[in-house]
Structures are given as structure tokens and as C-alpha cells.
Design an enzyme around this catalytic site. Structure first.
Site, short mmCIF file in Angstrom:
data_model
loop_
_atom_site.label_atom_id
_atom_site.label_comp_id
_atom_site.label_asym_id
_atom_site.label_seq_id
_atom_site.Cartn_x
_atom_site.Cartn_y
_atom_site.Cartn_z
N ASN A 171 1.01 -2.02 5.01
CA ASN A 171 1.27 -2.09 6.46
C ASN A 171 1.81 -0.72 6.86
OD1 ASN A 171 2.09 -2.61 9.07
ND2 ASN A 171 3.05 -4.57 8.60
N ARG A 213 -3.08 -4.17 7.23
CA ARG A 213 -2.89 -4.53 8.63
C ARG A 213 -3.58 -3.48 9.49
NH1 ARG A 213 2.16 -3.22 12.46
NH2 ARG A 213 1.59 -4.45 14.28
N HIS A 221 0.11 -8.50 17.78
CA HIS A 221 1.07 -9.23 16.94
C HIS A 221 0.48 -10.55 16.43
CE1 HIS A 221 4.39 -6.89 19.21
NE2 HIS A 221 4.22 -6.34 18.00
N ARG A 264 7.98 1.92 24.56
CA ARG A 264 6.88 1.63 25.46
C ARG A 264 7.39 0.81 26.65
NH1 ARG A 264 3.28 -1.13 21.05
NH2 ARG A 264 5.09 -0.77 19.71
N GLU A 279 4.22 -10.95 8.14
CA GLU A 279 2.86 -10.46 8.35
C GLU A 279 2.18 -10.12 7.02
OE1 GLU A 279 3.31 -8.17 12.62
OE2 GLU A 279 4.39 -7.38 10.87
#
Length: 394
Positions: free
Chosen positions: A8, A91, A179, A239, A377
Site C-alpha cells: 500500500n 492498492r 476508500h 484537501r 484495507e
């Protein structure tokens, strides 16, 4: 031992895990990362029993970018004995309109994924870098891409389109959502933790440096706060979240900023960092006495409450709300403040359970169940990789 490696890769960190393959199941063996890339690089890894396998600091120039971090991690991983690598799962943030499920990577797929870099410039190049290196070093080991966008495929066109001429939708200008690996894991885990609410109306809040929310019905995504890119929705570490497109026009036409300057502002210098002028880290903001830090927190909580209401509307009500990811799992004060925003929906927080970080943090009389569930994840990637590997051998 046959094993899978999960990678990842981000802009400032490279996370990796090794899973042993036990029949149709997976057993975590090693978990590690290189953090602080380019600033204070540090390689850390632990065995499944918690034993420290490596804890090594590097000079900033020695691991100054992601390729250097990949090389350092690879060099250390090669010192491990006892594992026969069967596949590597990666990922990949953006799968575009084409990829609705994990895919075995070849040169054609890699080229296609590279074409989506403009849609996720903060993530996609970093996600693809270790894939390229792995394919060059060991082309015989299968590489599998698992997408953050895949979980949201299947939304009706009316949900995913923008009110723009049709040609743009056909070109791929549409809402994708992100996500997804986190939401997929939570959806499955919720079936074990709270099977009584899975079939109902659930909102999951993935609150970390990147932040979004997803509305689940019967465990499937029906709406999410992010759209065409990972800039949309909730305010994040760097962001801005939802932004009037007119602001971008103003920056270009009135302030004279070029496209790269606007991109740098929106991806790297906005969000909690820009609003507070203090930090992009919620922990720093909570500890700060600066009024701008408090403003950033207030804005974050307000927008979380607002978006939760929007998602509840998409579901026609709300039965459960799940906090996950770095802030959601670890910040009791933020959970408490967001829970206050859900009171109108019938949510009632148990302060003691919240402070203790219990799985269920709502009171028995709460009409909306409040949960705290750690996401994983990497495990989701490993499961997909193993399933794809097994399907090739069937």
C-alpha cells in the site's frame, strides 16, 4: 510457507504486510512500513506476535522518495527466510470506468491504469511505482491490483452523473467514489459484529488524513461523498473537500494561477492544513490553542454532520453509524462532536464507552447504533489477491 505480499504505497509512506496462505485462509505473518519518506525515513516491521523484526532510521537523502523506499523495503524483505512468494497484491486508488473488481496486472492493464493518473495525482503514480518495480524484478510473480473505486461500481447513472453534456460522462467524467477497500472490509466485518444492522441503513465514516463517508444498504454502497476525484466531499488533511467550481475559475482567471499551482493548492495546501495554518494532523489541532485550529475542527465536524444527513436522506433514514480509519478509530473527542450532529436522527452517545474506545459507543436507548470498527484495507487486498490466484488455478 507459501505467502502473499500486500503493498500500500502513498506519498510519504510505504506499508506492507506478509500473509501466509493456510488452505483457503490467510494468516498475517509480518506487518511493516517505511514512514517519513524524504524527511525522517524509518523502516519498522513486527511479526504477528508483536516481536520487533526491524526498526531502522535512515538519512533523509538515503530514502528521499518512493522508489528509494521501495528499494529499502525490498532489500529488507529479501533477508526474511521461510516464505515462498506466490503473488503481490497492490492498492490502486483509481480503477476508472473499466475496473469493477481486482485484476491481474500485465503491460496493457498497467498502461490503462497510468491513464487515470490525472484523476488521482496524489495517489495513482505512487500506487503504480511498486508494481512497475516488482514486474521488472520478478516478472513471474503475479501482481494483482485492488481498487478503491471498485466497491462503488453499480450505482445508478442518475447517482454517478454530473449535470453536464453527455459526452463528458461517456469520456469518464462521473462520480466514482473512493476508500472502497475500507468500506468493503467494514461491510463484511459488520456482518460479524452487528448482523442485526447490516441489512438496514448504515453510514460508514472513513475519517483519516483522507476522509469520506459511504451509505450502505444491505452491505452495498449506494452513495458516497467523494466523486470524480479524491478532492470531493469532506474536508481532509490537505484537501478542501466540496468546493464550488467557481473558486477554481477565480484562482485561474482572477489570481492568475496556472493549472499546476491550483492542483498543488488543492491537493497539498488546503483542507485542515490550509484552514488552520497549523497542521494537517487532527491530533495537533486538538492540542493547539490557536483559534484557527479550532476553526478547522469546527469546520470538519460541521461538514461531517452535514454529509451524514445527506447520506441518511439517500438511505431514507439511519439505523447505524460506523467510525473508522485513523481519526475515526482513535479520536474520542471528534467522535463525540460528530455524534452530537447526529442527535436529530436519534443517535445518543455513551460518553464512557466512547472514551474507552468500545466497539459499541451508543446508549441502549439510542435509535441509531454508533460503532467504532478498525478498518483493514491490507487484509481486504490479501483476500482479493488470494481469490484471484485460486481462480487462475481452478
Amino acid at each position: 510457507m507459501d505467502a502473499l505480499l500486500v503493498v500500500n504505497a502513498g506519498s510519504s509512506s510505504l506499508k506492507f504486510q506478509i500473509f501466509g496462505i493456510a488452505g483457503a485462509g490467510l494468516d498475517l505473518q509480518v506487518k511493516g512500513q517505511i514512514g517519513g519518506i524524504g524527511t525522517r525515513p524509518r523502516l519498522q516491521a513486527k511479526a504477528v506476535d508483536g516481536a520487533v523484526l526491524v526498526d531502522r532510521n535512515y538519512e533523509a537523502e538515503a530514502v528521499g522518495d518512493l522508489p528509494a523506499a521501495i528499494a529499502a523495503a525490498r532489500d529488507w524483505l529479501l533477508t526474511l527466510g521461510g516464505f515462498t512468494l506466490r503473488a503481490v497484491g497492490h492498492r490502486v486508488v483509481h480503477g476508472g470506468p473499466d475496473y469493477a473488481e481486482p485484476v491481474l496486472i500485465d503491460a496493457t492493464v498497467l498502461e490503462r491504469l497510468a491513464s487515470y493518473q490525472d484523476l488521482a495525482p496524489l495517489h495513482q503514480p505512487n500506487n503504480l511505482a511498486p508494481i512497475r518495480q516488482a514486474m521488472a524484478i520478478n516478472p513471474d510473480v503475479p501482481q494483482v491490483a485492488c481498487f478503491d473505486t471498485a466497491f462503488h461500481h453499480g450505482h445508478p447513472e442518475a447517482v454517478n452523473c454530473y449535470a453536464m453534456p453527455r459526452q463528458f460522462y461517456d469520456e469518464g467524467v462521473r462520480r466514482y467514489g473512493f476508500h472502497g477497500l475500507s468500506y468493503e472490509y467494514i461491510s463484511r466485518h459488520l456482518r460479524e459484529v452487528a448482523p442485526q444492522v447490516v441489512a438496514g441503513r448504515v453510514v460508514v465514516a472513513h475519517l483519516g488524513s483522507g476522509a469520506s463517508m459511504c451509505a450502505l444498504k444491505d452491505g452495498h454502497s449506494i452513495e458516497t461523498t467523494m466523486g470524480f476525484t479524491a478532492l470531493d466531499g469532506l474536508p481532509m488533511g490537505t484537501r478542501p473537500g466540496q468546493l464550488d467550481p467557481g473558486v477554481v475559475l477565480y484562482l485561474i482567471l482572477q489570481r492568475g494561477m496556472n493549472a499546476q499551482a491550483v492542483s498543488d493548492l488543492l491537493y497539498h495546501d488546503a483542507g485542515l492544513k490550509g484552514l488552520s495554518g497549523v497542521s494537517n494532523d487532527m491530533r495537533d489541532l486538538l492540542a493547539s490553542a490557536d483559534p484557527h485550529a479550532e476553526l478547522a475542527i469546527d469546520h470538519f465536524v460541521y461538514r461531517c454532520g452535514l454529509n451524514a444527513g445527506m447520506l441518511a436522506a439517500s438511505l431514507g433514514g439511519l439505523d447505524a453509524f460506523v467510525f473508522t480509519a485513523g481519526v475515526g478509530e482513535n479520536s474520542a473527542p471528534i467522535r463525540a462532536r460528530i455524534a452530537e450532529k447526529l442527535a436529530w436522527l436519534g443517535a445518543e452517545l455513551d460518553p464512557g464507552a466512547n472514551e474507552a474506545g468500545d466497539t459499541l459507543i451508543s446508549t441502549p436507548s439510542s435509535r441509531v447504533a454508533l460503532y467504532v470498527l478498525p478498518t483493514d484495507e491490507e487484509l481486504m487486498i490479501a483476500r482479493h489477491t488470494l481469490a484471484l490466484l485460486n481462480s487462475r488455478q481452478a
